[in-house]
Write a protein that holds these residues in place. Sequence first.
Motif, mmCIF file in Angstrom:
data_model
loop_
_atom_site.group_PDB
_atom_site.id
_atom_site.type_symbol
_atom_site.label_atom_id
_atom_site.label_comp_id
_atom_site.label_asym_id
_atom_site.label_seq_id
_atom_site.Cartn_x
_atom_site.Cartn_y
_atom_site.Cartn_z
ATOM 1 N N GLU A 17 0.835 -1.199 0.000
ATOM 2 C CA GLU A 17 0.000 0.000 0.000
ATOM 3 C C GLU A 17 0.871 1.250 0.000
ATOM 4 O O GLU A 17 0.595 2.214 -0.720
ATOM 5 C CB GLU A 17 -0.916 0.011 1.220
ATOM 6 N N ALA A 18 1.922 1.239 0.822
ATOM 7 C CA ALA A 18 2.819 2.389 0.898
ATOM 8 C C ALA A 18 3.522 2.626 -0.429
ATOM 9 O O ALA A 18 3.700 3.778 -0.859
ATOM 10 C CB ALA A 18 3.836 2.182 2.009
ATOM 11 N N LEU A 19 3.939 1.549 -1.108
ATOM 12 C CA LEU A 19 4.629 1.690 -2.386
ATOM 13 C C LEU A 19 3.731 2.342 -3.421
ATOM 14 O O LEU A 19 4.173 3.230 -4.170
ATOM 15 C CB LEU A 19 5.098 0.322 -2.878
ATOM 16 N N ARG A 20 2.467 1.934 -3.485
ATOM 17 C CA ARG A 20 1.539 2.558 -4.430
ATOM 18 C C ARG A 20 1.399 4.055 -4.145
ATOM 19 O O ARG A 20 1.351 4.868 -5.067
ATOM 20 C CB ARG A 20 0.173 1.871 -4.367
ATOM 21 N N PHE A 21 1.330 4.400 -2.866
ATOM 22 C CA PHE A 21 1.219 5.810 -2.493
ATOM 23 C C PHE A 21 2.477 6.588 -2.894
ATOM 24 O O PHE A 21 2.398 7.672 -3.468
ATOM 25 C CB PHE A 21 0.983 5.925 -0.988
ATOM 26 N N LEU A 22 3.650 6.024 -2.597
ATOM 27 C CA LEU A 22 4.912 6.728 -2.835
ATOM 28 C C LEU A 22 5.240 6.855 -4.320
ATOM 29 O O LEU A 22 6.020 7.727 -4.709
ATOM 30 C CB LEU A 22 6.046 6.022 -2.103
ATOM 31 N N LYS A 23 4.657 6.022 -5.153
ATOM 32 C CA LYS A 23 4.861 6.168 -6.594
ATOM 33 C C LYS A 23 4.097 7.359 -7.150
ATOM 34 O O LYS A 23 4.415 7.842 -8.239
ATOM 35 C CB LYS A 23 4.433 4.880 -7.314
ATOM 36 N N GLU A 24 3.119 7.837 -6.392
ATOM 37 C CA GLU A 24 2.303 8.961 -6.845
ATOM 38 C C GLU A 24 2.512 10.223 -6.016
ATOM 39 O O GLU A 24 2.079 11.304 -6.415
ATOM 40 C CB GLU A 24 0.814 8.583 -6.795
ATOM 41 N N ASN A 25 3.162 10.091 -4.866
ATOM 42 C CA ASN A 25 3.290 11.220 -3.940
ATOM 43 C C ASN A 25 4.696 11.268 -3.356
ATOM 44 O O ASN A 25 5.368 10.242 -3.235
ATOM 45 C CB ASN A 25 2.276 11.087 -2.790
ATOM 46 N N SER A 26 5.131 12.445 -2.977
ATOM 47 C CA SER A 26 6.446 12.631 -2.379
ATOM 48 C C SER A 26 6.309 12.918 -0.885
ATOM 49 O O SER A 26 5.401 13.644 -0.465
ATOM 50 C CB SER A 26 7.184 13.797 -3.054
ATOM 51 N N ASP A 53 13.463 7.304 -5.691
ATOM 52 C CA ASP A 53 13.694 8.533 -4.924
ATOM 53 C C ASP A 53 13.295 8.260 -3.481
ATOM 54 O O ASP A 53 12.134 8.376 -3.107
ATOM 55 C CB ASP A 53 12.872 9.682 -5.511
ATOM 56 N N LYS A 54 14.259 7.860 -2.673
ATOM 57 C CA LYS A 54 13.965 7.439 -1.297
ATOM 58 C C LYS A 54 13.821 8.649 -0.377
ATOM 59 O O LYS A 54 14.688 9.526 -0.369
ATOM 60 C CB LYS A 54 15.079 6.535 -0.773
ATOM 61 N N PRO A 55 12.765 8.693 0.431
ATOM 62 C CA PRO A 55 12.717 9.704 1.500
ATOM 63 C C PRO A 55 13.785 9.376 2.552
ATOM 64 O O PRO A 55 14.326 8.261 2.587
ATOM 65 C CB PRO A 55 11.313 9.523 2.086
ATOM 66 N N LEU A 56 14.079 10.326 3.403
ATOM 67 C CA LEU A 56 14.907 10.010 4.559
ATOM 68 C C LEU A 56 14.142 9.003 5.412
ATOM 69 O O LEU A 56 12.984 9.239 5.761
ATOM 70 C CB LEU A 56 15.198 11.271 5.374
ATOM 71 N N THR A 57 14.779 7.893 5.730
ATOM 72 C CA THR A 57 14.064 6.789 6.349
ATOM 73 C C THR A 57 14.557 6.497 7.760
ATOM 74 O O THR A 57 15.763 6.462 8.015
ATOM 75 C CB THR A 57 14.214 5.509 5.495
ATOM 76 N N ILE A 58 13.614 6.312 8.670
ATOM 77 C CA ILE A 58 13.887 5.871 10.031
ATOM 78 C C ILE A 58 13.242 4.499 10.196
ATOM 79 O O ILE A 58 12.013 4.378 10.119
ATOM 80 C CB ILE A 58 13.316 6.856 11.068
ATOM 81 N N PHE A 59 14.054 3.469 10.379
ATOM 82 C CA PHE A 59 13.519 2.141 10.640
ATOM 83 C C PHE A 59 13.032 2.059 12.076
ATOM 84 O O PHE A 59 13.707 2.516 13.006
ATOM 85 C CB PHE A 59 14.584 1.070 10.423
ATOM 86 N N ILE A 60 11.850 1.473 12.274
ATOM 87 C CA ILE A 60 11.309 1.242 13.606
ATOM 88 C C ILE A 60 10.888 -0.217 13.672
ATOM 89 O O ILE A 60 9.987 -0.638 12.936
ATOM 90 C CB ILE A 60 10.114 2.167 13.902
ATOM 91 N N THR A 61 11.530 -0.997 14.523
ATOM 92 C CA THR A 61 11.281 -2.433 14.550
ATOM 93 C C THR A 61 11.572 -3.014 15.923
ATOM 94 O O THR A 61 12.223 -2.373 16.753
ATOM 95 C CB THR A 61 12.160 -3.138 13.488
#
Length: 235
Positions: free
Chosen positions: A39-48, A72-80
Amino acid sequence: MKYKILIVDDEPPARKLLSDYVSKIPDLEMAGTFKNGEEALRFLKENSVDILLLDIRMPLMTGMDLLNELSDKPLTIFITAYEEYAVKGYELDVIDYLVKPVSFERFKKAVNRAIEYLSVQVEAVESPDKLDYFFIKTDTRIVKFLYAEIQAIEAQREYVKFITPTRKVMSLVSLTGIANALPGEFVRIHRSFIINMRHIDEIQANEVVIGKDIYPISRNYREEFFKKLENRKLI
């Protein structure tokens, strides 16, 4: 300036907690929450977005798989909940790695690190409309560019390439962050491309020609591009 942040986590309580944390930081604007990577990938392909809060172990698509799909990767914080992923996470150039349960103070520290990084991507003491140059950090250097010399800017996975007639320079920055700092002659025509309208030689259907290079105009950015173009046409 507010920075758009996206939450991706398959656990509803985690999404709720992170959303509450985001609401407490004035510099952040919630872009959305998703329960899985697809779901996130579909969103990120259309939005920044500027910052991505990303769980690693999720059904259907892991957080690492999601990052590998983004040009085009956003700045990412892994939470796990799994500390053993820390080394792999930093190989993907995430800006921080948080282990659940995450306190607000630790969350705030990670987000502030991302905001600081975004705010210094383009270093200028005044508005870029008043200056004719800017500086970009590379791995080992700080490089000066004139706005007028840049033909295009291209996202290449976690890097951005600055293209001029005489050189191409790579920097570990966000294309979205760069776009927010550029003056009016620059326009984004694709998720992966920003072009300088001063350098356009031709426009052919859904492509921009600059010298020997051809850049695609995507559907999502077409309207904004042609609106700017209309303001510069003589007839």
